[in-house]
Structures are given as structure tokens and as C-alpha cells.
Design a protein around this motif. Structure first.
Motif, PDB file in Angstrom:
ATOM      1  N   SER A  43       0.792  -1.222   0.108  1.00 28.58           N
ATOM      2  CA  SER A  43      -0.108   0.073  -0.115  1.00 28.58           C
ATOM      3  C   SER A  43       0.973   1.242   0.150  1.00 28.58           C
ATOM      4  O   SER A  43       2.081   1.272   0.528  1.00 28.58           O
ATOM      5  CB  SER A  43      -0.980  -0.176   1.375  1.00 28.58           C
ATOM      6  N   ALA A  44       0.503   2.322  -0.717  1.00 34.37           N
ATOM      7  CA  ALA A  44       1.259   3.682  -0.787  1.00 34.37           C
ATOM      8  C   ALA A  44       1.590   4.032   0.742  1.00 34.37           C
ATOM      9  O   ALA A  44       2.393   4.591   1.012  1.00 34.37           O
ATOM     10  CB  ALA A  44       0.428   4.426  -1.711  1.00 34.37           C
ATOM     11  N   GLU A  45       0.325   3.885   1.564  1.00 29.40           N
ATOM     12  CA  GLU A  45       0.664   4.370   2.821  1.00 29.40           C
ATOM     13  C   GLU A  45       1.501   3.713   3.674  1.00 29.40           C
ATOM     14  O   GLU A  45       2.284   4.404   4.526  1.00 29.40           O
ATOM     15  CB  GLU A  45      -0.834   4.498   3.640  1.00 29.40           C
ATOM     16  N   SER A  46       1.847   2.522   3.477  1.00 21.64           N
ATOM     17  CA  SER A  46       2.865   1.724   4.437  1.00 21.64           C
ATOM     18  C   SER A  46       4.145   1.513   3.687  1.00 21.64           C
ATOM     19  O   SER A  46       4.876   0.786   4.242  1.00 21.64           O
ATOM     20  CB  SER A  46       2.234   0.517   4.669  1.00 21.64           C
ATOM     21  N   ASP A  47       4.054   2.219   2.341  1.00 19.39           N
ATOM     22  CA  ASP A  47       5.559   1.886   1.732  1.00 19.39           C
ATOM     23  C   ASP A  47       6.539   2.988   2.127  1.00 19.39           C
ATOM     24  O   ASP A  47       6.599   4.209   1.630  1.00 19.39           O
ATOM     25  CB  ASP A  47       5.236   1.843   0.039  1.00 19.39           C
ATOM     26  N   ALA A  48       7.362   2.585   3.098  1.00 18.37           N
ATOM     27  CA  ALA A  48       8.168   3.752   3.561  1.00 18.37           C
ATOM     28  C   ALA A  48       9.233   4.177   2.332  1.00 18.37           C
ATOM     29  O   ALA A  48       9.897   5.300   2.734  1.00 18.37           O
ATOM     30  CB  ALA A  48       9.014   3.312   4.928  1.00 18.37           C
ATOM     31  N   TRP A  49       9.383   3.466   1.551  1.00 16.68           N
ATOM     32  CA  TRP A  49      10.639   3.641   0.449  1.00 16.68           C
ATOM     33  C   TRP A  49      10.082   4.072  -0.906  1.00 16.68           C
ATOM     34  O   TRP A  49      10.608   4.144  -1.832  1.00 16.68           O
ATOM     35  CB  TRP A  49      11.304   2.515   0.274  1.00 16.68           C
ATOM     36  N   SER A  50       8.806   4.802  -0.696  1.00 16.49           N
ATOM     37  CA  SER A  50       8.104   5.092  -1.997  1.00 16.49           C
ATOM     38  C   SER A  50       8.862   6.363  -2.715  1.00 16.49           C
ATOM     39  O   SER A  50       8.992   6.319  -3.918  1.00 16.49           O
ATOM     40  CB  SER A  50       6.564   5.493  -1.937  1.00 16.49           C
ATOM     41  N   GLY A  51       9.496   7.213  -1.854  1.00 20.11           N
ATOM     42  CA  GLY A  51      10.383   8.284  -2.384  1.00 20.11           C
ATOM     43  C   GLY A  51      11.570   7.744  -3.128  1.00 20.11           C
ATOM     44  O   GLY A  51      11.842   8.415  -4.224  1.00 20.11           O
ATOM     45  N   VAL A  52      12.072   6.763  -2.770  1.00 13.84           N
ATOM     46  CA  VAL A  52      13.091   6.221  -3.417  1.00 13.84           C
ATOM     47  C   VAL A  52      12.599   5.762  -4.710  1.00 13.84           C
ATOM     48  O   VAL A  52      13.421   5.789  -5.777  1.00 13.84           O
ATOM     49  CB  VAL A  52      13.804   4.956  -2.628  1.00 13.84           C
ATOM     50  N   ARG A  53      11.532   4.706  -4.834  1.00 16.42           N
ATOM     51  CA  ARG A  53      11.065   4.371  -5.974  1.00 16.42           C
ATOM     52  C   ARG A  53      10.443   5.507  -6.735  1.00 16.42           C
ATOM     53  O   ARG A  53      10.844   5.660  -8.068  1.00 16.42           O
ATOM     54  CB  ARG A  53       9.782   3.570  -5.555  1.00 16.42           C
ATOM     55  N   GLU A  54      10.157   6.604  -6.375  1.00 17.44           N
ATOM     56  CA  GLU A  54       9.659   7.731  -7.219  1.00 17.44           C
ATOM     57  C   GLU A  54      11.039   8.320  -7.871  1.00 17.44           C
ATOM     58  O   GLU A  54      10.959   8.688  -9.038  1.00 17.44           O
ATOM     59  CB  GLU A  54       8.924   8.759  -6.322  1.00 17.44           C
ATOM     60  N   TRP A  55      11.769   8.499  -7.156  1.00 17.44           N
ATOM     61  CA  TRP A  55      13.221   9.003  -7.714  1.00 17.44           C
ATOM     62  C   TRP A  55      13.820   8.079  -8.670  1.00 17.44           C
ATOM     63  O   TRP A  55      14.115   8.671  -9.741  1.00 17.44           O
ATOM     64  CB  TRP A  55      14.406   9.380  -6.538  1.00 17.44           C
ATOM     65  N   GLY A  56      13.919   7.002  -8.507  1.00 16.65           N
ATOM     66  CA  GLY A  56      14.694   6.142  -9.424  1.00 16.65           C
ATOM     67  C   GLY A  56      13.788   5.906 -10.739  1.00 16.65           C
ATOM     68  O   GLY A  56      14.087   5.995 -11.867  1.00 16.65           O
ATOM     69  N   THR A  57      12.199   5.727 -10.596  1.00 16.29           N
ATOM     70  CA  THR A  57      11.412   5.597 -11.780  1.00 16.29           C
ATOM     71  C   THR A  57      11.487   6.962 -12.724  1.00 16.29           C
ATOM     72  O   THR A  57      11.639   6.924 -13.782  1.00 16.29           O
ATOM     73  CB  THR A  57      10.096   5.149 -11.369  1.00 16.29           C
ATOM     74  N   GLY A  58      11.502   8.242 -11.706  1.00 14.22           N
ATOM     75  CA  GLY A  58      11.438   9.163 -12.387  1.00 14.22           C
ATOM     76  C   GLY A  58      12.586   9.440 -13.248  1.00 14.22           C
ATOM     77  O   GLY A  58      12.849  10.056 -14.266  1.00 14.22           O
ATOM     78  N   GLN A  59      13.950   9.121 -12.729  1.00  7.50           N
ATOM     79  CA  GLN A  59      15.244   9.033 -13.450  1.00  7.50           C
ATOM     80  C   GLN A  59      15.139   8.253 -14.855  1.00  7.50           C
ATOM     81  O   GLN A  59      15.603   8.946 -15.882  1.00  7.50           O
ATOM     82  CB  GLN A  59      16.339   8.998 -12.680  1.00  7.50           C
ATOM     83  N   ALA A  60      14.586   7.061 -14.689  1.00  8.78           N
ATOM     84  CA  ALA A  60      14.563   6.369 -15.788  1.00  8.78           C
ATOM     85  C   ALA A  60      13.508   6.703 -16.962  1.00  8.78           C
ATOM     86  O   ALA A  60      13.960   6.734 -18.156  1.00  8.78           O
ATOM     87  CB  ALA A  60      14.274   4.941 -15.435  1.00  8.78           C
ATOM     88  N   VAL A  61      12.411   7.161 -16.348  1.00  9.10           N
ATOM     89  CA  VAL A  61      11.556   7.865 -17.476  1.00  9.10           C
ATOM     90  C   VAL A  61      12.037   9.055 -17.978  1.00  9.10           C
ATOM     91  O   VAL A  61      11.857   9.482 -19.219  1.00  9.10           O
ATOM     92  CB  VAL A  61      10.181   8.081 -16.801  1.00  9.10           C
ATOM     93  N   GLN A  62      12.617   9.990 -17.227  1.00  6.61           N
ATOM     94  CA  GLN A  62      13.404  11.287 -17.931  1.00  6.61           C
ATOM     95  C   GLN A  62      14.344  10.998 -18.742  1.00  6.61           C
ATOM     96  O   GLN A  62      14.356  11.642 -20.045  1.00  6.61           O
ATOM     97  CB  GLN A  62      13.846  11.851 -16.764  1.00  6.61           C
TER      98      GLN A  62
END
Length: 267
Positions: A39-58
Motif C-alpha cells: 500500500s502507498a501509505e505503508s511503503d516507507a520507500w516510495s520516495g526512493v521508487r519515485e526518484w528512481g523511476t522518474g530518473q529512468a523515465v526522464q
């Protein structure tokens, strides 16, 4: 965003998904699932995932854009190059870090490609798939070599960029599904800050990406891991941003020194 619009006064665009998302009021609903079964609420590492995915998509988007632009009328497109290679304060030759760095792989006077979208992201790519990242290294190096020529071969640029875009897309999917934890986040923080000289010498835009990456990753790390020197690390990261306030005054040696300071605190 092309060179004409920047010349007309529009700010140059740089982006990092997690940092920009955190400062923008969210006007959408958070998805129930941020990763398979988490769940998004319990995923403490969502910021790392957003950073990494954003870098790859960029990176993928930038490769797609290069492939498209190389077939158009207005080519070469200078906004794909390092803006500050031309737009910087002039100094005496003996005080120029650009001349001291040299012009590897290009003629003096030919501005280099802006590789900031890969310079920092490659650290994560090598953690996820070292062999695949080495292949992407080669593709991006070919792009850099071609675009650091004053008038590169259009077909060669389009083909190389299309290949890199396809591979970047594969990485984006894998990075989104990649499990993240404290150990991996700390390794990323250490490897990025340890790559101080290479990142700093890539110029202002690469330095910006490094500062934003370290900021995002340390925020995510601090949410679950309590360190006794957190205030010192935060102050050191803030010191990176202070060195980016005036691009014309940017000095790679100073930025690299501050990066090493961050690295020394990440133990």
C-alpha cells in the motif's frame, strides 16, 4: 523546450520527480498500490521508487526527444547541450576550470552534450542490473560522443537515441517494481556522494541532479533509520544547494569537496 524559447527568456528546464512532487500540492488521489502488494501509505520507500523511476523515465523521454529532433529542420538543437558551456562568466584562462578539465572526445569550442539525466541515475541502474547498466553506459557514451560534435550525423544520432530510449524504458519498468530498503538506499547515498569528481566535472546540471538525489534519498532514509548525525548530513546536503545558487560561479572542485563531506558522514 528548445533553444529559441530559452533565448526568449523561458527558464531552462531541469527535473527530479520525487523532489518536485514533494513541494507541489498533490491534486490527485494517491493510488491504492504503489508497488505489487504494497500500500502507498505503508511503503516507507516510495520516495526512493519515485526518484528512481522518474530518473529512468526522464532519460527515456530525453532519448526519444533527441531521436525526434535529429530528424527535424532545426538541427542541431542547442538545448540538448550543456547551456553553461557557452553561457558562463568569462575568466582568465588560468582560472578556468573548463580549460583545466580539458575537452576529451571533442574539439575546444564544441559544447558537450548535457548528460545530467544519466550521470546520477547510472548509480541506481548498476545496482539493479550491473550488466544491463554497462550496456546502457556504452549507448549513452555513444550519444555523448555524437552530440559533442558541432554537426553530428543525423541518422547515427537517431538510431543511437532510439536504442537507448528502448533500453531506458525496460529499466523504468524494472526500477518501478524493484524492492527498496534501508541498505539499498544507504548504498545509493554513498555511491552518488563518492562519485564526487566525475559528477562535479559534468557541470552544473549534473551537480543539480546529484544534490536533488541526495536530498530525496536522505529524506526517505531518515523516515525509518535514525542516525545520530542526521543534522550534520542535512547541513552538508544543504551546502550542495548553496553552491548551485549562481551557475556562473559554479566550481566543480568546491562542489566535489562538499560531496565528499556528505560521503564522510554517511557511515
Amino acid at each position: 523546450m528548445d533553444h529559441e524559447m530559452i533565448a526568449a527568456g523561458h527558464p531552462d528546464l531541469y527535473f527530479e520527480l520525487d523532489s518536485f512532487s514533494s513541494v507541489m500540492p498533490r491534486h490527485w488521489k494517491t493510488p491504492r498500490e504503489s508497488a505489487p502488494g504494497v500500500s502507498a501509505e505503508s511503503d516507507a520507500w516510495s520516495g526512493v521508487r519515485e526518484w528512481g523511476t522518474g530518473q529512468a523515465v526522464q532519460l527515456r523521454a530525453s532519448m526519444d526527444r533527441i531521436a525526434w529532433r535529429s530528424k527535424g529542420k532545426n538541427w542541431p538543437e542547442y538545448s540538448e547541450l550543456q547551456c553553461f558551456a557557452c553561457h558562463h562568466s568569462l575568466t582568465a584562462p588560468e582560472q578556468s576550470w573548463r580549460q583545466e578539465r580539458g575537452y576529451a572526445g571533442r574539439r575546444p569550442g564544441d559544447p558537450p552534450w548535457n548528460g545530467s539525466r544519466y550521470t546520477v541515475f547510472r548509480e541506481l541502474a548498476h545496482q539493479v542490473d550491473d550488466a544491463g547498466a554497462s550496456r546502457l553506459d556504452d549507448q549513452v557514451a555513444q550519444i555523448a560522443k555524437l552530440l559533442s560534435q558541432l554537426n553530428p550525423d543525423r541518422d547515427a544520432v537517431a538510431n543511437a537515441a532510439a536504442s537507448a530510449a528502448s533500453f531506458s524504458s525496460e529499466f523504468a519498468g524494472r526500477i518501478e517494481k524493484q524492492p527498496y530498503d534501508a541498505a539499498m538506499t544507504l548504498r545509493l547515498l554513498q555511491r552518488i556522494s563518492n562519485d564526487a569528481d566525475e559528477i562535479s566535472n559534468e557541470g552544473e546540471r549534473a551537480a543539480e541532479q546529484a544534490a536533488m538525489a541526495l536530498d530525496s534519498l536522505f529524506i526517505a532514509y531518515s523516515r525509518t533509520e535514525k542516525t545520530s548525525n542526521a543534522a550534520d548530513v542535512r547541513a552538508a546536503i544543504n551546502g550542495l544547494f548553496q553552491q548551485l545558487e549562481n551557475p556562473s560561479a559554479y566550481k566543480p572542485a568546491d562542489f566535489a569537496s562538499q560531496m565528499r563531506k556528505v560521503n564522510s558522514l554517511l557511515r
